[in-house]
Each structure stands twice: as C-alpha cells, then as structure tokens.
Design a protein around this motif. Structure first.
Motif, mmCIF file in Angstrom:
data_model
loop_
_atom_site.group_PDB
_atom_site.id
_atom_site.type_symbol
_atom_site.label_atom_id
_atom_site.label_comp_id
_atom_site.label_asym_id
_atom_site.label_seq_id
_atom_site.Cartn_x
_atom_site.Cartn_y
_atom_site.Cartn_z
ATOM 1 N N ILE A 178 0.838 -1.163 0.098
ATOM 2 C CA ILE A 178 -0.001 0.167 -0.106
ATOM 3 C C ILE A 178 0.919 1.347 -0.045
ATOM 4 C CG2 ILE A 178 -1.562 1.398 1.375
ATOM 5 C CD1 ILE A 178 -3.074 -1.174 2.432
ATOM 6 N N GLN A 179 1.879 1.425 0.948
ATOM 7 C CA GLN A 179 2.810 2.410 0.815
ATOM 8 C C GLN A 179 3.624 2.566 -0.490
ATOM 9 O OE1 GLN A 179 4.869 1.875 4.849
ATOM 10 N NE2 GLN A 179 3.042 2.491 5.811
ATOM 11 N N TRP A 180 4.035 1.544 -1.041
ATOM 12 C CA TRP A 180 4.695 1.577 -2.049
ATOM 13 C C TRP A 180 4.012 2.400 -3.217
ATOM 14 C CZ3 TRP A 180 5.667 -2.757 -6.056
ATOM 15 C CH2 TRP A 180 6.663 -2.590 -6.976
ATOM 16 N N TYR A 181 2.574 1.487 -3.722
ATOM 17 C CA TYR A 181 2.067 2.186 -4.429
ATOM 18 C C TYR A 181 1.572 3.614 -4.082
ATOM 19 C CZ TYR A 181 0.892 -2.814 -5.901
ATOM 20 O OH TYR A 181 1.187 -3.992 -6.163
ATOM 21 N N ARG A 182 1.392 4.137 -2.910
ATOM 22 C CA ARG A 182 0.942 5.506 -2.742
ATOM 23 C C ARG A 182 2.186 6.422 -3.105
ATOM 24 N NH1 ARG A 182 -2.996 9.119 -0.961
ATOM 25 N NH2 ARG A 182 -2.070 10.549 0.527
ATOM 26 N N GLY A 183 3.523 5.849 -2.643
ATOM 27 C CA GLY A 183 4.668 6.548 -2.998
ATOM 28 C C GLY A 183 4.767 6.741 -4.759
ATOM 29 N N ILE A 184 4.551 5.802 -5.521
ATOM 30 C CA ILE A 184 4.535 6.036 -6.946
ATOM 31 C C ILE A 184 3.460 6.868 -7.278
ATOM 32 C CG2 ILE A 184 4.021 4.597 -9.168
ATOM 33 C CD1 ILE A 184 5.366 1.994 -7.560
ATOM 34 N N VAL A 185 2.306 6.596 -6.731
ATOM 35 C CA VAL A 185 1.198 7.607 -7.037
ATOM 36 C C VAL A 185 1.492 9.214 -6.962
ATOM 37 C CG1 VAL A 185 -1.333 8.370 -6.574
ATOM 38 C CG2 VAL A 185 -0.801 5.861 -6.829
ATOM 39 N N ALA A 186 2.149 9.256 -5.814
ATOM 40 C CA ALA A 186 2.525 10.772 -5.100
ATOM 41 C C ALA A 186 3.697 11.147 -6.196
ATOM 42 C CB ALA A 186 3.132 10.694 -3.746
ATOM 43 N N PHE A 187 4.548 10.652 -6.482
ATOM 44 C CA PHE A 187 5.525 11.182 -7.454
ATOM 45 C C PHE A 187 5.007 11.414 -8.826
ATOM 46 C CE2 PHE A 187 8.932 9.173 -4.706
ATOM 47 C CZ PHE A 187 9.490 10.108 -4.365
ATOM 48 N N GLN A 188 4.103 10.575 -9.326
ATOM 49 C CA GLN A 188 3.766 10.607 -10.641
ATOM 50 C C GLN A 188 2.518 11.898 -10.740
ATOM 51 O OE1 GLN A 188 2.185 7.166 -12.505
ATOM 52 N NE2 GLN A 188 4.273 5.960 -12.353
ATOM 53 N N LEU A 189 1.823 12.235 -9.517
ATOM 54 C CA LEU A 189 0.845 13.039 -9.563
ATOM 55 C C LEU A 189 1.733 14.508 -9.501
ATOM 56 C CD1 LEU A 189 -1.964 11.887 -6.956
ATOM 57 C CD2 LEU A 189 -2.024 12.079 -9.841
ATOM 58 N N TYR A 190 2.786 14.590 -8.827
ATOM 59 C CA TYR A 190 3.716 15.758 -8.771
ATOM 60 C C TYR A 190 4.082 16.084 -10.075
ATOM 61 C CZ TYR A 190 7.685 18.485 -8.142
ATOM 62 O OH TYR A 190 8.566 19.633 -8.120
ATOM 63 N N ARG A 191 4.481 15.193 -10.720
ATOM 64 C CA ARG A 191 5.031 15.446 -12.206
ATOM 65 C C ARG A 191 3.813 15.988 -12.949
ATOM 66 N NH1 ARG A 191 8.043 10.933 -11.177
ATOM 67 N NH2 ARG A 191 7.232 9.708 -13.301
ATOM 68 N N GLU A 192 2.608 15.284 -12.771
ATOM 69 C CA GLU A 192 1.552 16.086 -13.434
ATOM 70 C C GLU A 192 1.082 17.520 -12.941
ATOM 71 O OE1 GLU A 192 -1.551 12.857 -13.400
ATOM 72 O OE2 GLU A 192 -0.179 11.509 -14.589
ATOM 73 N N GLY A 193 1.723 17.963 -12.086
ATOM 74 C CA GLY A 193 1.534 19.349 -11.788
ATOM 75 C C GLY A 193 0.344 19.439 -10.744
ATOM 76 N N GLU A 194 0.044 18.150 -9.838
ATOM 77 C CA GLU A 194 -0.907 18.233 -8.768
ATOM 78 C C GLU A 194 -0.432 19.048 -7.429
ATOM 79 O OE1 GLU A 194 -4.125 17.536 -9.248
ATOM 80 O OE2 GLU A 194 -3.757 17.197 -11.438
ATOM 81 N N LYS B 83 8.436 11.557 -1.090
ATOM 82 C CA LYS B 83 9.625 11.508 -0.309
ATOM 83 C C LYS B 83 9.405 10.693 1.099
ATOM 84 C CE LYS B 83 12.110 15.460 -0.235
ATOM 85 N NZ LYS B 83 11.942 16.776 -0.215
ATOM 86 N N LYS B 84 8.314 10.876 1.526
ATOM 87 C CA LYS B 84 8.096 10.152 2.904
ATOM 88 C C LYS B 84 8.153 8.589 2.720
ATOM 89 C CE LYS B 84 3.923 10.444 4.718
ATOM 90 N NZ LYS B 84 2.575 10.879 5.232
ATOM 91 N N MET B 85 7.342 8.157 1.433
ATOM 92 C CA MET B 85 7.486 6.782 1.146
ATOM 93 C C MET B 85 8.620 6.254 0.936
ATOM 94 S SD MET B 85 4.465 6.151 2.211
ATOM 95 C CE MET B 85 2.779 6.922 2.461
ATOM 96 N N LEU B 86 9.425 7.002 0.222
ATOM 97 C CA LEU B 86 10.707 6.600 -0.141
ATOM 98 C C LEU B 86 11.855 6.398 1.059
ATOM 99 C CD1 LEU B 86 13.078 6.482 -2.100
ATOM 100 C CD2 LEU B 86 13.249 8.782 -2.306
ATOM 101 N N GLN B 87 11.603 7.039 2.135
ATOM 102 C CA GLN B 87 12.527 7.095 3.296
ATOM 103 C C GLN B 87 12.047 5.984 4.084
ATOM 104 O OE1 GLN B 87 14.952 9.307 4.615
ATOM 105 N NE2 GLN B 87 15.127 7.153 5.692
ATOM 106 N N LYS B 88 10.740 5.376 3.975
ATOM 107 C CA LYS B 88 10.422 4.146 4.575
ATOM 108 C C LYS B 88 10.959 2.959 3.930
ATOM 109 C CE LYS B 88 5.741 5.950 6.371
ATOM 110 N NZ LYS B 88 4.273 5.586 6.464
ATOM 111 N N PHE B 89 10.873 2.978 2.670
ATOM 112 C CA PHE B 89 11.472 2.038 1.997
ATOM 113 C C PHE B 89 13.001 1.790 2.192
ATOM 114 C CE2 PHE B 89 7.111 1.237 0.577
ATOM 115 C CZ PHE B 89 7.315 -0.170 0.162
#
Length: 261
Positions: free
Chosen positions: A110-126, A135-141
């Motif tokens: 769940i946290q892995w997918y959330r991290g992927i979603v977060a980075f991609q939404l950031y690049r989409e200008g969200e 970054k929070k999820m990246l630190q966890k992993f």
C-alpha cells in the motif's frame, strides 16, 4: 500464475460452507484475482446466495462495524484501482481508511503504491504536497532495505528512487534506477513488480519524448503482466498505450493524465 491461484481459492471455498466468516476473506481475494484476470469464477455461487457478492460483505461489515473486512475490501479496491490507473479512487480509499488502519500484511505494498502515485501526480502538476508524500514513502523503503536481511524490498526501493529522480529532473539517475529496479525484480522473481517498473519507466520515457524506448517498455510490461496471469491488466496496458498501432501511440502518454472518475 493468477489463474492457478484463483482455481485453488475456488477449490478451497467449496470446503468452507460451514465457515462463512473465514470464507469471506478468501472471497475478497478472489474478487481481486478476478479483476486482474478479467474473468468471473463461481466462488460466490458455492454459498447459494448467503454471500452473494463483495458489496454484500462490505455492507454487512459496515452494519456490524467490522473494520477487518472493511479495511480488507478497501485494500483490495485500492490495489486494483492503482493497477488500472484510477489514482483518484486509490487516493480516496487511502485517505478515508488505509492511512490510519493498523499495520497488516498489505501495509508495505500500500505504501509503495502510494509513493509511486505521489511522485507521478507531482510530475503531472498536482502540487508540491505530492512530492513530499513521495519522499516520505521513499524514506520508509530506504529504512526497510537497510533493516531487512533479504532482498524483498530492493526493487521497490529502487523504483521509488527512480520516481524521485524523475520528479527532480535527474534524467540520467532516473534511468539508472529504473533499470536497476527492473533487474532486481527480474533477479528475485517478482514478475508483477517487474511489469510495474517497466510501465513506470515507459511513462517517464514518454514524458521526455523518448517514444521508441517508451514503447519498448510498455511492451515489456505487457509481457510481464501476461506471464503473471493478469490478462485484463495486460489488455488494459495494450489498449492504453496503443501497442497494436505504432510508436505514435506512446507519444501521447505524457500529455494524458490518469482517469479520475
């Protein structure tokens, strides 16, 4: 293979008519596999109408305030929403239930997918908040990789690192980490993670207009999902990235956003 797993669940459920509460858990897993495969089994039929559907299980759990079933169904729906690109639905499920649920077996993906979603939404200008969430999820992993005695989290960490580099406009580093994630998933037999890494890499390459390489990544993702047995997901990838047409299909990926129904 998911088809074999589905058959095993159906065989098991035929022996569980007297254990309906336990059977509900298996039926929720069956619903997830059916969605990925794109085929219906007769698993619910084994209970002769007493457990007609996953929606019935969820409604009953809400009446009884059974958070175990509610969280499990929301987890299943979060996973399938993520896999099929409905990031809005995935985020809604995460924010309403999963972000404050107690740790379970599924907390890590769940946290892995959330991290992927977060980075991609950031690049989409969200918004900048998505970069911070990623970054929070990246630190966890990063912590999991450091503490783990196995390589179970390596490909996941490498993919999040690639997404972070992509979000920071570090093109060369992003490519290095995407390749490393794909190799790690392949070396450790995580065919689903390998397919996801290829798909994420393809999205990034399309965003920098490297369309030939993007198309090759999407085709590799399609093959991985087929090998995993996720036939509906493979078909979704085939259609979404227009793999039956030409390189031109990949050129449109960076201009489109995920479904937000």
């Amino acid at each position: 293979n998911l088809s074999l797993l589905l058959n095993s669940f159906c065989e098991l459920l035929r022996t569980m008519k007297l254990y309906k509460e336990l059977a509900k858990v298996a039926l929720i897993y069956v619903s997830m596999i059916e969605t990925l495969i794109g085929a219906k089994s007769n698993a619910f039929d084994a209970f002769e109408g007493s457990i007609p559907s996953e929606n019935f299980i969820l409604a009953d759990a809400r009446v009884r305030q059974n958070m175990v079933y509610i969280e499990l169904i929301h987890t299943r729906r979060f996973f399938t929403s993520f896999w099929f690109g409905d990031y809005q639905a995935a985020n809604d499920l995460y924010d309403t239930t999963l972000s404050h649920a107690p740790p379970t077996l599924w907390s890590i993906p769940i946290q892995w997918y959330r991290g992927i979603v977060a980075f991609q939404l950031y690049r989409e200008g969200e918004g900048e908040e998505w970069l911070e969430e990623g970054k929070k999820m990246l630190q966890k992993f990063e912590d999991l990789v450091r503490l783990s005695t196995t390589n179970s989290f390596e490909c996941k960490f490498l993919l999040l690192r690639a997404e972070y580099c992509a979000s920071s406009c570090e093109i060369i580093n992003a490519k290095v980490f995407f390749d490393a994630s794909i190799k790690s998933a392949r070396d450790h037999g995580f065919i689903d993670d390998q397919g996801l890494a290829y798909e994420c890499y393809g999205k990034f390459l399309a965003s920098i207009v490297d369309n030939n390489a993007a198309l090759n990544c999407f085709k590799s993702a399609h093959i991985c999902y087929l090998q995993w047995g996720a036939l509906a997901l493979a078909e979704h990838i085939w259609n979404k990235y227009e793999l039956d047409t030409s390189v031109g299909g990949a050129s449109q990926v960076h201009a489109s956003k995920h479904d937000r129904s």
